[in-house]
Scaffold this motif. Structure first.
Motif, PDB file in Angstrom:
ATOM      1  N   ALA B 477       8.730  -7.024   4.799  1.00 41.72           N
ATOM      2  CA  ALA B 477       8.850  -7.176   3.346  1.00 41.72           C
ATOM      3  C   ALA B 477       7.608  -7.842   2.767  1.00 41.72           C
ATOM      4  N   VAL B 478       6.930  -8.646   3.577  1.00 39.81           N
ATOM      5  CA  VAL B 478       5.749  -9.347   3.058  1.00 39.81           C
ATOM      6  C   VAL B 478       4.635  -8.370   2.687  1.00 39.81           C
ATOM      7  N   PRO B 479       4.169  -7.530   3.640  1.00 34.22           N
ATOM      8  CA  PRO B 479       3.148  -6.563   3.217  1.00 34.22           C
ATOM      9  C   PRO B 479       3.653  -5.608   2.152  1.00 34.22           C
ATOM     10  N   THR B 480       4.935  -5.247   2.227  1.00 35.96           N
ATOM     11  CA  THR B 480       5.459  -4.343   1.209  1.00 35.96           C
ATOM     12  C   THR B 480       5.278  -4.961  -0.172  1.00 35.96           C
ATOM     13  N   ALA B 481       5.470  -6.254  -0.234  1.00 33.18           N
ATOM     14  CA  ALA B 481       5.376  -6.916  -1.528  1.00 33.18           C
ATOM     15  C   ALA B 481       3.931  -7.110  -1.972  1.00 33.18           C
ATOM     16  N   ILE B 482       3.065  -7.537  -1.035  1.00 32.04           N
ATOM     17  CA  ILE B 482       1.748  -7.997  -1.508  1.00 32.04           C
ATOM     18  C   ILE B 482       0.593  -7.051  -1.224  1.00 32.04           C
ATOM     19  N   LEU B 483       0.833  -6.012  -0.420  1.00 29.98           N
ATOM     20  CA  LEU B 483      -0.280  -5.155  -0.017  1.00 29.98           C
ATOM     21  C   LEU B 483      -1.019  -4.592  -1.234  1.00 29.98           C
ATOM     22  N   GLY B 484      -0.297  -4.394  -2.313  1.00 30.75           N
ATOM     23  CA  GLY B 484      -0.899  -3.789  -3.501  1.00 30.75           C
ATOM     24  C   GLY B 484      -2.061  -4.587  -4.042  1.00 30.75           C
ATOM     25  N   PHE B 485      -2.006  -5.890  -3.898  1.00 34.79           N
ATOM     26  CA  PHE B 485      -3.051  -6.723  -4.513  1.00 34.79           C
ATOM     27  C   PHE B 485      -4.399  -6.539  -3.828  1.00 34.79           C
ATOM     28  N   PHE B 486      -4.358  -6.033  -2.578  1.00 33.89           N
ATOM     29  CA  PHE B 486      -5.634  -5.810  -1.894  1.00 33.89           C
ATOM     30  C   PHE B 486      -6.447  -4.733  -2.597  1.00 33.89           C
ATOM     31  N   GLY B 487      -5.742  -3.868  -3.326  1.00 35.23           N
ATOM     32  CA  GLY B 487      -6.442  -2.800  -4.022  1.00 35.23           C
ATOM     33  C   GLY B 487      -7.233  -3.303  -5.218  1.00 35.23           C
ATOM     34  N   LEU B 488      -6.921  -4.507  -5.672  1.00 38.73           N
ATOM     35  CA  LEU B 488      -7.591  -5.019  -6.866  1.00 38.73           C
ATOM     36  C   LEU B 488      -9.095  -5.176  -6.632  1.00 38.73           C
ATOM     37  N   GLY B 489      -9.492  -5.231  -5.356  1.00 40.07           N
ATOM     38  CA  GLY B 489     -10.902  -5.389  -5.047  1.00 40.07           C
ATOM     39  C   GLY B 489     -11.710  -4.153  -5.404  1.00 40.07           C
ATOM     40  N   ALA B 490     -11.083  -2.995  -5.410  1.00 42.30           N
ATOM     41  CA  ALA B 490     -11.822  -1.757  -5.680  1.00 42.30           C
ATOM     42  C   ALA B 490     -11.468  -1.254  -7.068  1.00 42.30           C
ATOM     43  N   SER B 491     -12.493  -0.872  -7.826  1.00 38.81           N
ATOM     44  CA  SER B 491     -12.234  -0.531  -9.225  1.00 38.81           C
ATOM     45  C   SER B 491     -11.296   0.668  -9.349  1.00 38.81           C
ATOM     46  N   GLU B 492     -11.457   1.674  -8.449  1.00 37.60           N
ATOM     47  CA  GLU B 492     -10.642   2.883  -8.643  1.00 37.60           C
ATOM     48  C   GLU B 492      -9.184   2.658  -8.274  1.00 37.60           C
ATOM     49  N   LEU B 493      -8.891   1.506  -7.623  1.00 37.28           N
ATOM     50  CA  LEU B 493      -7.512   1.260  -7.233  1.00 37.28           C
ATOM     51  C   LEU B 493      -6.801   0.296  -8.183  1.00 37.28           C
ATOM     52  N   ARG B 494      -7.520  -0.222  -9.188  1.00 35.35           N
ATOM     53  CA  ARG B 494      -6.879  -1.141 -10.118  1.00 35.35           C
ATOM     54  C   ARG B 494      -5.924  -0.386 -11.040  1.00 35.35           C
ATOM     55  N   PRO B 495      -4.825  -1.029 -11.441  1.00 35.47           N
ATOM     56  CA  PRO B 495      -3.863  -0.344 -12.318  1.00 35.47           C
ATOM     57  C   PRO B 495      -4.484  -0.003 -13.667  1.00 35.47           C
ATOM     58  N   HIS B 496      -4.046   1.109 -14.233  1.00 37.40           N
ATOM     59  CA  HIS B 496      -4.518   1.507 -15.549  1.00 37.40           C
ATOM     60  C   HIS B 496      -3.342   1.429 -16.506  1.00 37.40           C
ATOM     61  N   LEU B 497      -3.581   0.867 -17.654  1.00 38.19           N
ATOM     62  CA  LEU B 497      -2.489   0.539 -18.562  1.00 38.19           C
ATOM     63  C   LEU B 497      -1.681   1.774 -18.948  1.00 38.19           C
ATOM     64  N   GLY B 498      -2.402   2.824 -19.367  1.00 40.27           N
ATOM     65  CA  GLY B 498      -1.723   4.021 -19.872  1.00 40.27           C
ATOM     66  C   GLY B 498      -0.784   4.630 -18.854  1.00 40.27           C
ATOM     67  N   SER B 499      -1.333   4.968 -17.684  1.00 35.47           N
ATOM     68  CA  SER B 499      -0.499   5.667 -16.697  1.00 35.47           C
ATOM     69  C   SER B 499       0.579   4.733 -16.162  1.00 35.47           C
TER      70      SER B 499
END
Lengths: 492, 618
Positions: B477-499
């Motif tokens: 459950a730990v990686p399931t919860a937090i793995l997403g934040f590792f993507g913040l390091g790369a611009s193309e993986l950051r969340p986009h408001l619209g989508s």
């Protein structure tokens, strides 16, 4: 001289059985074939792996009046087959110690016959004179005929007749082809003939010679549609007969194609290759489909041989180094795996009293877990799983078909490749169907099935080990065959 | 570095061999020696398997960290195998992609091995099971690290056969046996195409070594690259369970639950996506192949999500969701975001492994696979409940858990599709992605509510699963919860408001729909509102029936026909040749009947003919 000794030992062993006192010796066959195996291994050790030429040669005049020589030798093409033959024969004798063939005739006779058979098989792979090759090729027939006719199942008579008449007919055609080449080229020496690459033979002559030699050998291989003697012979033959038949005898056909037909008549090979490829691919698909609807275990394995030898023939038909390597690899792999499969079929028949898939019922994994596990292994190996021996021959044959030799129609061969690939899927289908049918499910109530005996382990473990070793390290065989195959096909 | 990678691949392989041959003997040895502590420590196969997985994970971690500190691909070749044409290189290659996927595989495999100790504690064949899981892990790692296409193929196929053994682990039941055979045959059908794709690519490029092949892709003719990539896609569709070769995956749920987690979440199905990512330059050079991948993905994504909506078996819900989520990755690759697809591969590996293992806990406690037997498990199984809630949230793509980030990266990329695929295909992929978000929310909510809320529908003792099972779930459950934040390091993986807003809106709608139906009567299955299409969805759009009619039945008929032809035509011809010979012999025998009168007559007649001839012609 090692080669001479390797042939002399089993021959002497067979002749010694004429001495009445030795007939009761149960270990006789095992000891003799064991010594032969040691000699074969010694030959492998003495063999210089870096040298693509013939080695350990013996070359004596035999019948000088007609230019016949007693010429033996091995190279990377024949060495693996020599070792395989000696090994399988030895394992058969080991197996016979505890599991004698059913039938009234004396075990000493069976021993003698198998030893003569071994002489013929080994001789075929080391002979370097056309007539000598033919003699050894023929020596094999009679003992196998007797083995099937005496120790076979209920339909043994008909099967044995069909076997010997069919293969003799093939041999007749083969002899005509060999003599045609020998007389026109003025020599019977295979090394000399191979070095000429068909020089001195007209195109028409080469085409005729390849057809005759090819047809004679194709019966043995067996190539579709000349295969119908095989399922009958296998179904009726006793276990050791089946093992040697599938493990070695069939290879004599494909080995002959590589050793004789390709180098002696290269233009003929080019002419006939698309047809050979076509029949090979039909054999692959046809054999697999026939297996899918078989109800008898031994008959199914026999038909699977038609499919597997189809891959070997397809490799040869590509006339490329990779294709011929594939064929030689496939030969060895098929010998190991199908030899094991026939041992297992025999063991199952011995325990259950039947080889019929429906009568066997299911649940072998519960009733005889070891036996079923080894059967599963053999089937998985046979269906060409990478990492086991069966894969490399098939994969390389398909790779060869993707880029066939110069002068061959590429589109045709790519089509063959596609159908060969389909055949590989069908192969998986029939093996898994068989496994699901007899090893899965819950077993019916019945007597306890005996476990795997020590002698069975002794006969099977070497085959299993080699299947894994060669599968994980295909370099072992490919290193041996690559250079001589290149030389054979006229490359550098 | 390459040595470490080889050790990563080899340690589970050695564990498989040793475990298979000596596992039970080790148990006996540990038992007689009286090793103290928990009884797991005296379970030979378990010790071997877990130690090897832990070692592999450690090695993979070192590889990943080294590569993170000092990026750049590395490769090493042990030897070349001659074939007569292009040689096969026995060598590995490590880059960022391989390192991170390898680490994911090792982690999931370790969790599965630990979990299996408890899940299969009573199983008499645990020893071979653990060995096959090890072999499976090793094969997947070989796919990940292989530096040669044919070496990759070896791992690729070995995985297939391991899945056959593991799915058919409970072979007493014919249904499991059938599922195992089906999984092997369907994937193998695709694999033949895959092998041919390797031939086309390798022979075209003049080498099978992956980095060389990719370097030379630009010089190859377009048709070669297109043919190669399309053929490779056949294998990808088989392994990654994409339409039209997806049918094996739902049935593969016949295997023990941890196997579902291993095979159908993190390894085998991930292999297809991984290979496309690995060979991405080749696919980018063939936009048509990417378009085909996109269409395949769109069909699989929505179709599987709809099928998941109507499944009655919890594991089959998850199986169809796997097909659907893999299609997200495939879609990501089709629209040109390799990093997005791999990101989703990693987060999916975590949350799907978690969901399967948690489902295993539920099945362990309730003794049933069927959703309609569950209910009200929230209080008795807190670890499972909270973990599974996080898992479902990740599946749906709710912030801030991992699935949200990775899904968003793909949806955003689909909007701008920069891979060169035709515009209409990109549009279809984009719209399907969005619709599927809503359907995913609906089926996830339905499964979640039916399992944990309301009241228990059958009699079972509500309790938490054993610790060896619930802990791996909790840890995942730990990686399931937090793995997403590792993507913040790369611009193309950051969340986009619209989508992000759009997909949240759709997810909310889907989830609320399921909730509203469920609330009307928590004892009933919300899928009832599907009405007449429910059966169609539940049967997976009857694709299996179609294949039965179009493929299986004709092959069977053909097989019977071949046997008939063999007996009645080919063999008859051979056998009747005996009759012909005899008849011919009979004909020749006639003049040689031993009657001297006939001979003498013949002799005199012959003489007369000769004399006549001489008289007439001379």
């Amino acid at each position: 001289m090692i080669l001479l000794a390797m042939l002399a030992v089993p021959l002497a062993g067979a002749l010694l059985l004429l001495v009445p006192g030795l007939r009761q010796n149960r270990l006789h066959g095992t000891v003799v074939s064991g010594i032969t195996l040691i000699l074969a291994l010694a030959a492998a050790l003495a063999f210089d792996h870096g040298n693509p030429r013939m080695q350990l040669e013996v070359d004596r005049a035999w019948a000088p009046a007609i230019g016949l020589r007693f010429h033996l030798g091995v190279d990377g093409i024949s060495l693996p087959l020599v070792v395989l033959t000696a090994l399988l024969t030895f394992l058969c004798f080991l197996y016979l110690l505890r599991h004698p063939a059913a039938g009234g005739a004396s075990p000493a006779l069976l021993t003698a016959l198998l030893l003569v058979l071994e002489v013929g098989m080994l001789g075929t792979f080391v002979a370097l004179d056309l007539v000598l090759f033919f003699v050894f090729f023929e020596v094999v027939l009679i003992p196998m005929y007797v083995v099937i006719a005496v120790w076979g199942g209920p339909g043994r008579r008909a099967a044995a007749y069909k076997f010997i008449l069919y293969t003799l007919l093939g041999s007749g055609v083969l002899l005509v082809g060999l003599l045609l080449v020998g007389v026109n080229a003025g020599t019977l020496d295979m090394v000399e003939l191979a070095a000429r690459h068909g020089e001195g033979l007209s195109r028409g002559m080469q085409i005729t010679a390849f057809l005759l030699i090819g047809l004679g050998l194709a019966v043995k291989a067996p190539m579709w549609p000349l295969h119908t003697w095989l399922p009958d012979a296998h179904t009726e033959a006793p276990t050791v007969g089946s093992v040697l038949l599938a493990g070695v005898l069939l290879k004599m056909g494909t080995y002959g194609l590589v050793r004789l037909a390709l180098p002696l008549a290269p233009e003929g090979a080019e002419f006939w290759a698309p047809w050979l490829g076509l029949l090979a691919v039909i054999g692959i698909i046809y054999g697999a489909l026939a297996c899918l609807a078989q109800s008898d275990l031994k008959r199914m394995i026999a038909f699977s041989s038609v499919g597997h030898m189809g891959f070997v023939l397809l490799g040869i038909a590509t006339l490329t180094p990779v294709g011929v390597n594939a064929a030689l690899f496939g030969n060895i792999a098929h010998g190991l795996i199908t030899g094991l499969l026939f041992f297992l079929a025999g063991a199952i028949k011995e325990r259950y009293g039947t080889g019929d898939l429906d009568e066997l019922g299911g649940g072998m994994l519960a009733k005889a877990p070891r036996l079923a596990a080894i059967l599963t292994f053999a089937c998985v190996a046979s269906l060409g799983l990478p990492g086991l021996a069966g894969f490399w021959g098939e994969m390389l044959a398909l790779l060869g078909a993707y880029q066939p030799g110069a002068g061959l129609p590429r589109e045709t061969f790519v089509t063959f490749m596609v159908f060969g690939g389909l055949g590989a899927v069908l192969t998986a289908a029939y093996f898994l169907r068989m496994l699901a049918k007899i090893t899965h499910g819950t077993p019916a109530d019945g007597p306890v099935v005996a476990g795997v005996t020590r002698h069975e382990y002794a006969a099977w473990v070497p085959l299993i080990t080699l299947t894994i070793v060669i599968g994980l390290w295909p370099k072992l065989i490919l290193d041996l065959t690559s250079a001589p195959v290149r030389a054979l096909l006229g490359g550098g | 570095m390459i040595a470490l990678a080889s050790l990563t691949v080899l340690s589970p392989f050695i564990a498989a061999v040793v475990g298979m041959l000596l596992g039970l003997r080790l148990s006996r040895l540990l038992e007689t020696r009286g090793v103290p502590g928990h009884r797991v420590l005296r379970n030979g196969p378990a010790v071997i398997a877990v130690v090897a997985s832990a070692l592999a994970t450690l090695f993979a971690l070192i590889v990943a960290v080294t590569l993170w500190l000092d990026p750049g691909p590395r490769e090493g070749t042990l030897t070349l195998i001659p074939t007569g044409t292009l040689p096969i290189a026995v060598g590995l290659q490590v880059d960022g992609l391989a390192a991170v996927v390898g680490l994911m595989v090792c982690c999931v495999a370790l969790a599965v091995q630990v979990y299996s100790i408890a899940y299969l504690a009573e199983d008499p064949r645990y020893s071979s099971y653990a060995a096959f899981v090890s072999l499976f892990t090793s094969a997947m790692l070989l796919v990940v690290f292989a530096g040669d296409l044919l070496l990759l193929y070896v791992g690729w196929e070995v995985m297939g056969v391991c899945s056959y053994f593991l799915i058919g682990h409970h072979w007493e039941d014919r249904a499991n046996s059938r599922a195992a055979v089906k999984a092997f045959l369907v994937t193998r059908t695709g694999d033949v195409g895959f092998l041919f794709g390797i031939f086309v690519l390798g022979v075209g490029a003049g080498t099978f070594q992956i980095d060389e092949v990719l370097r030379r892709v630009g010089d190859l003719p377009d048709t070669t690259v297109l043919a190669a990539t399309l053929l490779l896609l056949a294998g990808v569709a088989g392994k990654s369970a994409q339409f039209p070769l997806h049918t094996w995956l739902p049935d593969a749920m016949a295997g023990p639950t941890p196997i579902s987690a291993l095979i159908h979440a993190a390894t085998m199905v991930a292999a297809g996506i991984y290979v496309v990512a690995r060979l991405y330059p080749a696919f980018l050079a063939a936009p048509t192949a990417l378009a085909v991948l996109g269409v395949m993905a769109a069909i699989s994504m929505l179709g599987a999500a709809l099928a998941a909506l109507a499944q009655s078996d919890l594991k089959r819900v998850l199986a169809y969701s796997t097909i659907s989520q893999l299609a997200y990755m495939a879609a990501g690759l089709a629209v040109g975001t390799r990093s997005g697809a791999v990101f989703h591969l990693l987060t999916h590996g975590a949350f799907k492994a978690l969901l399967f293992l948690a489902a295993g806990c539920v099945i362990y406690v309730t003794g049933s696979n069927l959703l309609r037997d569950y209910g009200g498990l929230r209080e008795a199984m807190p670890i499972t409940f909270w973990s599974m809630t996080i898992g479902f949230a990740a599946l749906v793509g709710l912030p801030p858990v991992s699935g949200f980030f990775s899904k968003d990266a793909i949806i955003e990329a689909a909007l701008h599709a920069e891979s060169g695929i035709p515009g209409p295909v990109a549009t279809i992929v984009y719209l399907t992605l969005l619709v599927t978000v809503a359907v995913t929310a609906a089926y996830a909510t339905r499964a979640w509510l039916m399992t944990f809320f309301g009241t228990a529908r059958t009699a079972f003792t509500p309790r938490e699963a054993p610790r060896l099972m619930s802990w791996p779930v909790g840890i995942l459950a730990v990686p399931t919860a937090i793995l997403g934040f590792f993507g913040l390091g790369a611009s193309e993986l950051r969340p986009h408001l619209g989508s992000a807003a759009l997909s949240l809106l759709l997810a909310g709608a889907g989830g609320y729909g399921a909730y509203a139906v469920w609330r009307r009567d928590p004892a009933l299955d919300p899928a009832r509102v599907l009405g007449p299409v429910r059966t169609t969805f539940e049967r997976g759009f009857h694709v299996d029936d179609v294949y039965d009619r179009v493929v299986v039945a004709p092959v069977r008929a053909l097989a019977r026909a071949v046997v008939g032809v063999d007996d009645r035509v080919i063999d008859r011809a051979v056998e009747s040749s005996a009759g012909v010979t005899r008849a011919f012999g009979g004909l020749l025998r006639r003049p040689q009947n031993g009657n001297p009168q006939t001979y003498l007559t013949g002799l005199l007649a012959g003489m007369a003919v000769i004399v006549l001839a001489v008289v007439i012609f001379v």
